[in-house]
Design a protein around this motif. Structure first.
Motif, PDB file in Angstrom:
ATOM      1  N   GLU A 180      -8.908  41.256  -7.765  1.00 53.75           N
ATOM      2  CA  GLU A 180      -7.884  42.157  -7.263  1.00 53.75           C
ATOM      3  C   GLU A 180      -6.492  41.537  -7.349  1.00 53.75           C
ATOM      4  O   GLU A 180      -5.504  42.241  -7.567  1.00 53.75           O
ATOM      5  N   ALA A 181      -6.399  40.238  -7.164  1.00 54.84           N
ATOM      6  CA  ALA A 181      -5.085  39.583  -7.195  1.00 54.84           C
ATOM      7  C   ALA A 181      -5.042  38.602  -8.344  1.00 54.84           C
ATOM      8  O   ALA A 181      -5.953  37.807  -8.553  1.00 54.84           O
ATOM      9  N   HIS A 182      -3.970  38.687  -9.108  1.00 54.06           N
ATOM     10  CA  HIS A 182      -3.781  37.779 -10.238  1.00 54.06           C
ATOM     11  C   HIS A 182      -3.161  36.482  -9.736  1.00 54.06           C
ATOM     12  O   HIS A 182      -2.307  36.475  -8.852  1.00 54.06           O
ATOM     13  N   ASN A 183      -3.583  35.419 -10.360  1.00 52.31           N
ATOM     14  CA  ASN A 183      -3.127  34.102  -9.915  1.00 52.31           C
ATOM     15  C   ASN A 183      -2.917  33.206 -11.116  1.00 52.31           C
ATOM     16  O   ASN A 183      -3.813  33.064 -11.949  1.00 52.31           O
ATOM     17  N   ALA A 184      -1.752  32.609 -11.235  1.00 53.43           N
ATOM     18  CA  ALA A 184      -1.439  31.674 -12.310  1.00 53.43           C
ATOM     19  C   ALA A 184      -1.503  30.255 -11.758  1.00 53.43           C
ATOM     20  O   ALA A 184      -0.882  29.941 -10.747  1.00 53.43           O
ATOM     21  N   VAL A 199       8.876  38.710   0.467  1.00 52.16           N
ATOM     22  CA  VAL A 199       9.513  39.708  -0.401  1.00 52.16           C
ATOM     23  C   VAL A 199       8.796  39.795  -1.749  1.00 52.16           C
ATOM     24  O   VAL A 199       8.575  40.858  -2.317  1.00 52.16           O
ATOM     25  N   LEU A 200       8.425  38.615  -2.277  1.00 46.45           N
ATOM     26  CA  LEU A 200       7.680  38.624  -3.561  1.00 46.45           C
ATOM     27  C   LEU A 200       6.369  39.379  -3.444  1.00 46.45           C
ATOM     28  O   LEU A 200       5.969  40.123  -4.338  1.00 46.45           O
ATOM     29  N   HIS A 201       5.664  39.151  -2.325  1.00 47.34           N
ATOM     30  CA  HIS A 201       4.399  39.867  -2.162  1.00 47.34           C
ATOM     31  C   HIS A 201       4.633  41.364  -2.053  1.00 47.34           C
ATOM     32  O   HIS A 201       3.799  42.163  -2.529  1.00 47.34           O
ATOM     33  N   SER A 202       5.741  41.707  -1.460  1.00 48.46           N
ATOM     34  CA  SER A 202       6.015  43.149  -1.355  1.00 48.46           C
ATOM     35  C   SER A 202       6.385  43.742  -2.719  1.00 48.46           C
ATOM     36  O   SER A 202       6.085  44.884  -3.022  1.00 48.46           O
ATOM     37  N   PHE A 239       1.331  34.600  -4.473  1.00 45.58           N
ATOM     38  CA  PHE A 239       2.354  33.558  -4.485  1.00 45.58           C
ATOM     39  C   PHE A 239       2.222  32.718  -3.190  1.00 45.58           C
ATOM     40  O   PHE A 239       3.194  32.488  -2.484  1.00 45.58           O
ATOM     41  N   SER A 240       1.047  32.304  -2.874  1.00 47.21           N
ATOM     42  CA  SER A 240       0.784  31.594  -1.593  1.00 47.21           C
ATOM     43  C   SER A 240       1.343  30.179  -1.660  1.00 47.21           C
ATOM     44  O   SER A 240       1.055  29.426  -2.604  1.00 47.21           O
ATOM     45  N   PRO A 241       2.144  29.751  -0.612  1.00 47.35           N
ATOM     46  CA  PRO A 241       2.679  28.377  -0.608  1.00 47.35           C
ATOM     47  C   PRO A 241       1.632  27.348  -0.260  1.00 47.35           C
ATOM     48  O   PRO A 241       1.847  26.158  -0.417  1.00 47.35           O
ATOM     49  N   ASP A 242       0.530  27.822   0.225  1.00 46.15           N
ATOM     50  CA  ASP A 242      -0.525  26.884   0.617  1.00 46.15           C
ATOM     51  C   ASP A 242      -1.362  26.420  -0.563  1.00 46.15           C
ATOM     52  O   ASP A 242      -2.307  25.631  -0.394  1.00 46.15           O
TER      53      ASP A 242
END
Length: 1586
Positions: free
Chosen positions: A1470-1474, A1514-1517, A1524-1527
């Motif tokens: 569901e969520a793309h991740n680089a 804001v990016l997630h919105s 874009f998780s900082p963790d």
């Protein structure tokens, strides 16, 4: 036109035409020479009489001759003006119309001429008498004829042609109100009729002549009386006929459904614009009953001319044909609205023709004219019209000479009004009862002399009394005037006089016929029955027309029972009187005068001019012997001594048989017609043959004899009509070499009498000792005429076969039926279309019979003909025949006997035909293997013996039947001594003929059987050799891939055919020495070259030649030898001559060898050609030799050729027919050879094309389709990076950092997918280079598919061996079978015609399998070679690189901020991740599209100074699909990889992206390659563990 120029007939010289357009046309047609000396009737003999076919004109000068020839044959296309060259051009031009083609020709080229100009030119060049004959035939053809002929000099007035119209008689039946439907007959020149004239003013779009044709014959008729522009050549310009006035007649037949008008009418047609021919228009206004004016766009001049016509007595009818209604010059604007004021015409006299077709306009005109008939139009004769023409200044052809001749005729016939009987008694007394009585007494005296009894004194006394009374004769005034006119030196006047006499007597006969007939019939009985006078009076009436002129009306002119008056006169009565006057001068010399002695010369003049000479007076049944002897003596004196050989052709028919018309149709001669003349007799015309026919027929003069009035009913009961008929028929038959029996279509109760007269004549002449050839002419076939013809043919054949003329039974008699124009009721009936062809066919038959007779008997000279005439007449007078002149029973009985005889003969022939059929079967049952010469000869001899015995048995039956029949019939039994020898002679001839024929047939059957067997043998040998040769040629074509030309194939066939023929076994020839033939040919050659003195040298022919040809002194002349003596090299001339001889000998030996190598028997032409070659070579030599050199050389070479030609003859002579059959079949064998090769070559090529276009692509597809996946799977097994997308991505990043090249990183960043695909393709290429499994895979797949193809072909052709069929169904069946086996067949090309050929399927299947095997071998060789990876990959339907790419491609999405790829491998994430976000400086744009937003990597670049304008929330919105998780622990680790890259290539990225270099922190500069690589591995390792 090659016409013979004749003596001038005109008494005045004609002016030569000026140099104008008219003279130019006459020059083109070759007629300019006939303007001074015109064509005469006698010139038609050269044009018509000896013409045996329709010869197409080749150039314009041939057109007049062709026109006259066709016209005399009454052909409807006589006026066609085509030369053959132009006609071929028009008919072969598919793209252009006839008009366009003709428009490209000028009138002076290529034979293009308007047909009206052709007719006009012929009339201008013909004498007035020839014009009369032409006009008669043109009227018969329903053509229009000229009435006013333009002058060839335009400045001179035109000429009114009245004389050509005289003598043209028409018959019609009007539609009277009182139902009186009698047929009327009248001379068209003197009969009163309405004259309706048609003229044109201005230009019209409607064809006036076509309208006229519709009015004359009706719209549905195809007859074209007036030439018009819609006919062939009618659209050509008129250069000669402008101003010509033509006329045509409408003569009703009484049938209202066919007739356009109820009464006879004359239509005249003025050619050209009437305003240009005012004099003709003036004439028509005066003479016409009505004038029809076709009005176009009229100018003031034409309007005034039209207005002047209203003052005439003629009815004026205007037709408005104006093109535009608004035209100010419109004729209706001039006359329509003010008719009464300007023209005084009733409303119906103006017809609106605009927009109407020709047939619609004709219909309107017909309705208008019908309202004016029959009494509102004035009647006029053409004689009266001629007077009008003379009054206005036109020339009239009946000039002073004609008028003087007419006056002389009136003087001669002075007193004729008292009655013909009285006139003959006073003016022609010698033809009275004294002449007839004298004939009877002389016959009685001859009989007594024959019986050797004493002459009866009473008979002598009566004869002396008659002679005494005849001695008192003095020439009567009429005969004195008649002879004086004939003695004139002006031949034109004499011709006019005889013509006027004929016309005047016809007119008198018609006027007096009814009254004389009724008077004489009061005492006549026919067959013991009184004639019904009441009915005859009803049938014959005399009508009077409006002008007071009388016309004879008959209710049925075709009735053969109608008999004219025997007292009616004709010119032949006056000519007969001349002969009797001369005869009397010999009886009583004192009664003669100087003019009387000139009478034979006068008669000879007339005979050579075409006037018949009377040989026998049929009315008195007597012959003026002295008169005929002197006339024939004068004729012999006139003819050259070497041109007196004669043949006699007699037309023997009854009075209804149209004898004169038949001879006129065949030979163009002019005998008086019986229906118009009443004298009975035998008449003769002499025709001199042209040079070419003299050689063929071996005679110089053809004597045509006509028997007139035979078997007619006499109105004089005292006359012995049957005896006279028998005497005339016997006399004419006895003179004849050829007897033409004319069968009338009217054979009623006279059938038996007519038949008996002819049969008796043949029997008497047979008894006399001669027998003519007989031909049979049937008019308008009906039962009676065909029956009479067949019976006469049987009689003539039976008598002819017993004569010395034709013992072999090859009689030339035949029966021809012709539907002639002579039975037409009126001129309105068209001539039968087959008439011309039938006449030419019969004429050809007669001429062929004349030629054949020339080979059988020599033609007698003129004195011999006279002696035969005397002899036949003496035999008739003495009645030296066993059959009396009054007997009819014998003739009828004999004709029935002849019919039965040929019936018995046919039975015998049928029996022998059945026997021959059985013998043929017996012969053909012999097998070919048993063709031993002795066995076959024995069988043939046995069959010949059986045939002879069978014929003898049948003939004995025949004899018995014939004898029984003769003895049973009393009439025949009484004459058995005469008839039985005839029958037995015929039966003996029949036996010999049938025996010979059966023997020949048996030999022919034997030869046919032998030849057919040998021919089959030859064909079998040739076929076997051809099969082998075709196989080799097909293999050659297959190997070389070159299409063989026909010439190459023909050369191969020639070699095969020559080989078989040279080795074939022919039967040895019966010995025949050809030496005498060679000797004779050489002898004739030497004679033709004047070398007879060397004939003794020919003794060398046939002797052995042991030495070569040697030149000797005899070959040189004395001067030549003397000259050589004083020269240094005195032997040089011999050396040169020897060299010439050697060269000629070599050439001739080569010629002989070439002839001997040809498959043909020796021919005399070989020697002739050999001698011609020698002469040609000698003519080209430069050495001077004598004739002895030529003779010796010819003798040497002819002798040398004898042996070679003898061997050639011995080889082929016996089986010449077989050789001919083989040679004839050579072209067929060649065609079959070429066809067989072409078919098999085509079969081979189509099979190869099918393999190349369908099977090979299918095979390659079958092999290559799974290879891509197999290669990809093998790579996956060897390379771990291809197991997942992350592994592949990691391997790429590792490989890039190791290569450490900016271009690689740049390509990766900008073209991520292409970069990955290129890396995969490089891997695949490297793998293919190293792999060893590819060849095994392809070979295995190849074997599999080839097995399937062979199985499919065998399955598709099962059970259809040798069947010829279309190949496309077979190929489609093969494809379907393969598709059932999971093979993807590429068969789109099968839809075209390439694969649709007809062949034997089993042969084609063989070619297919051979081509499949060849393909397999080629592919195996190709697979064994090293593989070019790139080329190989292009052939694969599934590319391994594409397959692998799909496996490692992963998610297609990229980071929206730094374009880093999504590393999630789950398909449904569901969520793309680089994993590896890229720094901002590595992006092609300076900042994000949203300026305050950066990717995670950018956000950590400078935490103290960077202005963070937004948050990760804001990016997630903004990008809810991305994480874009900082963790994320990998965020900073991966940064080392891209930071290292950015640090190293910062300047390059700035340069590439065209911006300032990115500011890089110092700690980034301390990252090493190893640290970057380590961080990369940790990221992917951590990702894998997660």
């Amino acid at each position: 036109m090659s016409l013979k120029r004749h003596k001038r007939l005109s008494s005045k010289k004609k002016k030569s035409p000026k140099d104008n357009l008219q003279a130019e046309v006459l020059h083109e047609l070759g007629l300019e020479a006939y303007q001074t000396i015109p064509l005469d009737v006698s010139s038609m003999l050269d044009i018509i009489t000896w013409t045996l076919g329709n010869q197409s004109p080749l150039e314009p000068s041939d057109l007049p001759k062709a026109f006259l020839q066709c016209l005399w044959l009454l052909r409807q296309d006589a006026r066609t003006p085509w030369c053959e060259s132009l006609h071929n051009l028009v008919t072969n031009d598919d793209n252009n119309s006839t008009g366009k083609v003709l428009s490209s020709f000028k009138g002076d080229s290529q034979g293009a001429i308007n047909p009206l100009d052709l007719v006009t030119a012929v009339y201008m060049s013909a004498s007035t008498f020839l014009q009369q004959e032409i006009s008669k035939r043109m009227v018969q053809c329903q053509f229009s004829i000229p009435l006013v002929l333009p002058n060839k000099d335009p400045e001179e007035p035109s000429c009114f042609l009245l004389w050509p119209l005289r003598g043209i008689v028409g018959q019609w039946r009007s539609h009277p109100l009182n139902n009186d439907r009698r047929i009327q007959e009248g001379d068209l020149a003197t009969t009163c009729m309405p004259l309706v004239s048609f003229v044109r003013l201005g230009c019209c779009s409607v064809s006036k002549s076509q309208v006229l044709n519709h009015m004359l014959r009706g719209v549905t008729s195809s007859c074209q009386t007036f030439l018009h522009r819609g006919m062939e050549g009618g659209q050509l310009p008129k250069r000669l006929s402008s101003g010509l006035l033509e006329i045509g007649w409408h003569l009703p037949t009484g049938d209202s459904t066919k007739d356009v008008f109820p009464v006879p009418l004359v239509f005249s047609n003025l050619r050209g614009d009437a305003s240009a021919h005012k004099k003709c228009l003036t004439f028509l206004c005066k003479a016409s009953s009505a004038i029809v004016v076709f009005c176009g766009n009229l100018k003031e001049k034409e309007k005034l001319l039209l207005a002047s016509c209203k003052d005439t007595n003629s009815k004026l009818i205007l037709i408005d044909l104006l093109d535009t209604e608004r035209n100010e010059s419109r004729v209706v604007g001039f006359v329509d609205e003010n008719l009464e004021k300007y023209m005084g015409l009733p409303e119906e006299s103006v017809i609106q023709g605009r927009g109407l077709s020709e047939d619609a306009l004709a219909s309107k005109l017909c309705d208008t004219l019908k309202h004016l008939l029959p009494d509102r139009l004035k009647l006029i004769t053409l004689e009266e019209a001629a007077q009008f023409a003379a009054d206005i200044g036109l020339n009239v052809d009946e000039g002073p000479i004609c008028q003087k001749a007419m006056a002389s005729v009136e003087e001669v016939l002075k007193g004729l009004d008292e009655g013909s009987d009285e006139y003959r008694r006073k003016q022609l007394p010698l033809q009275g009862p004294l002449w007839s009585k004298l004939a009877e007494l002389e016959k009685a005296e001859s009989k007594q002399r024959k019986e050797r009894t004493e002459i009866d004194p009473q008979l002598q006394k009566e004869k002396n009394d008659i002679m005494a009374e005849l001695r008192s004769y003095k020439m009567t005034p009429a005969m004195k005037i008649f002879t004086d006119v004939l003695f004139t030196k002006d031949k034109v006047k004499r011709a006019y006089f005889l013509s006027w006499l004929t016309l005047r007597l016809k007119k008198t006969t018609k006027q007096n016929k009814t009254q004389d007939l009724l008077t004489n019939l009061q005492t006549v009985k026919k067959d013991s029955m009184l004639v019904d006078l009441d009915k005859l009076e009803q049938r014959l009436t005399l009508t009077t027309d409006n002008s007071g002129k009388q016309q004879m009306s008959l209710d049925d002119c075709a009735d053969p029972s109608y008999e004219p008056d025997t007292c009616a006169l004709g010119p032949e009565h006056f000519l007969r009187e001349i002969g009797l006057i001369f005869e009397l001068a010999h009886i009583s010399p004192s009664s003669g005068s100087q003019n009387v002695l000139r009478l034979p010369s006068l008669a000879t003049d007339l005979l050579l001019y075409g006037i018949p000479l009377e040989l026998m007076d049929g009315d008195a049944s007597n012959i003026p012997i002295q008169w005929l002897g002197c006339v024939f003596g004068e004729l012999k004196r006139r003819l050259p001594q070497e041109q007196c050989r004669t043949r006699v052709l007699t037309n023997l028919g009854d009075y209804n048989a149209r004898n004169a018309e038949i001879l006129s149709a065949l030979f163009g001669v002019k005998f008086p017609e019986w229906k118009k003349q009443t004298s009975r007799g035998v008449y003769m015309v002499a025709l001199c043959l042209p040079e070419n026919l003299r050689k063929d027929m071996k005679c110089d003069v053809l004597l045509l004899i006509e028997v007139r009035g035979l078997c007619s009913v006499s109105l004089d009961s005292k006359r012995n009509i049957l005896g006279n008929d028998n005497e005339m028929a016997t006399f004419a038959t006895g003179l004849s070499d050829f007897l033409l029996h004319s069968m009338s279509s009217h054979l009623g109760s006279d059938f038996e009498t007519n038949l008996s007269v002819r049969v008796n004549a043949l029997l008497r002449i047979k008894e006399y000792g001669s027998m003519p050839f007989c031909q049979f002419f049937v008019q308008n076939e009906n039962v009676n005429s065909k029956l009479q013809a067949s019976q006469l043919r049987y009689v003539s054949q039976l008598l002819l076969q017993t004569s010395n003329i034709d013992k072999d039974g090859n009689t030339t008699s035949c029966t021809v039926s012709v539907k002639g124009p002579w039975n037409k009721m009126s001129l309105s009936e068209p001539v039968d279309t087959d008439y011309s062809g039938d006449v030419l066919k019969f004429k050809e038959i007669l001429f062929e019979a004349l030629k054949r007779s020339a080979a059988k008997a020599e033609a007698p000279v003129l004195p011999e003909f006279m002696r035969r005439l005397y002899s036949v007449w003496d035999a008739i007078k003495e009645e030296s025949f066993s059959i009396g002149l009054q007997n009819t029973d014998i003739a009828l009985a004999f004709s029935l006997l002849c019919t039965e005889f040929f019936y018995w003969e046919n039975n015998l022939l049928d029996n022998m035909k059945s026997w021959l059929t059985g013998a043929t079967k017996k012969n053909f049952t012999t097998k070919g293997e048993a063709l031993d010469a002795s066995i076959q000869n024995d069988l043939l001899s046995e069959l010949k013996k059986e045939a002879s015995e069978e014929v003898e048995a049948e003939v004995n039956k025949f004899r018995s039947i014939a004898e029984t029949y003769v003895m049973k019939e009393e009439t025949l039994k009484m004459r058995s001594d005469k008839f039985m020898p005839i029958l037995m002679s015929n039966i003996d001839n029949l036996q010999d003929r049938v025996t010979d024929e059966i023997t020949e047939r048996l030999e022919a059957v034997y030869e046919s059987h032998y030849s057919s067997t040998q021919l089959k043998k030859f064909k079998a040998l040739l076929g076997k050799e051809q099969e082998s040769k075709v196989d080799s040629l097909v293999e050659k074509s297959k190997t070389t891939k070159i299409l063989l030309q026909d010439t190459e194939i023909e050369d191969e066939f020639e070699a095969v055919w020559g080989k078989i023929l040279s080795n074939f076994e022919f039967r040895p020839s019966e010995t025949e020495d050809i030496t005498p033939r060679v000797d004779d040919i050489l002898r004739q050659n030497l004679i033709s070259r004047g070398l007879q003195k060397h004939m003794k040298k020919l003794e060398m022919i046939g002797q052995n030649q042991n030495s070569d040809f040697q030149v000797c002194d005899e070959h040189f002349g004395y001067r030549s030898r003397l000259k050589q003596m004083f020269e240094d090299n005195n032997k040089q001339h011999k050396v040169e001559a020897q060299q010439v001889a050697n060269n000629i000998i070599e050439e001739c030996k080569q010629y002989i060898a070439d002839k001997c190598n040809k498959p043909a028997d020796f021919s005399d032409g070989y020697i002739t050609e050999l001698l011609q070659n020698i002469e040609k070579s000698l003519n080209e030599k430069s050495v001077e030799t004598r004739s002895a050199f030529e003779v010796d050389l010819k003798v040497y070479l002819c002798n040398a050729s004898c042996q070679d030609f003898q061997n050639l003859h011995n080889r082929y002579a016996k089986d010449a027919e077989l050789l001919t059959c083989i040679t004839k079949r050579k072209s067929m064998d060649l065609a079959e050879f070429i066809y067989d090769f072409r078919k098999r070559d085509q079969c081979q090529r189509v099979a190869q094309e099918f393999i190349s276009m369908v099977i090979k692509p299918t095979v390659l597809d079958y092999i290559n389709r799974p290879l891509g996946i197999s290669i990809a799977e093998e790579i996956q097994r060897k390379a771990q990076q291809y197991h997942s997308s992350q592994a592949f991505h990691q391997s790429l990043l590792e490989e890039m950092i190791k290569e450490d090249q900016f271009e690689v990183f740049l390509e990766y960043l900008l073209f991520y997918d292409n970069f990955r695909l290129r890396k995969i393709q490089k891997t695949v290429t490297a793998h293919l280079t190293e792999s060893t499994n590819l060849g095994q895979w392809r070979h295995q797949r190849l074997c599999e598919i080839v097995g399937k193809i062979e199985e499919a072909v065998n399955e598709s052709t099962e059970g259809i061996s040798g069947v010829l069929n279309d190949t496309k169904p077979l190929l489609e069946r093969v494809c379907l079978t393969l598709e059932k086996g999971d093979v993807n067949v590429i068969r789109t090309c099968l839809t075209g015609p390439l694969f649709s050929i007809t062949v034997e399927w089993n042969r084609f299947a063989k070619c297919l399998l051979e081509s499949v095997a060849a393909m397999q071998m080629d592919l195996d060789q190709e697979f064994s070679k090293n593989v070019d990876a790139t080329q190989f990959l292009n052939c694969l339907p599934v590319q391994p690189q594409d397959y692998l790419f799909k496996k490692v491609k992963g998610c297609d999405k990229q980071c929206p901020l730094c374009r880093a790829p999504c590393e999630e491998e789950d398909m449904g994430h569901e969520a793309h991740n680089a994993l590896l976000h890229r720094p901002k400086g590595m992006q092609p744009y300076a900042s994000s599209s949203i300026s305050c937003i950066s990717c995670p990597e950018s956000m950590s670049e400078d935490k103290d100074t960077h202005d963070i304008s937004t948050t990760r929330n804001v990016l997630h919105s903004l990008y809810p699909d991305w994480s874009f998780s900082p963790d994320n622990p990998n965020s900073t680790k991966a940064s080392d990889y891209w930071r290292y890259v950015l640090v190293k290539f910062n300047e390059r990225f700035a340069q590439e992206f065209k911006r300032e270099p990115t500011k890089i922190p110092e700690e980034w500069r301390r990252i090493t390659q190893e640290q970057a690589l380590k961080s990369l591995k940790e990221v992917f390792l951590t990702r894998t563990s997660v």
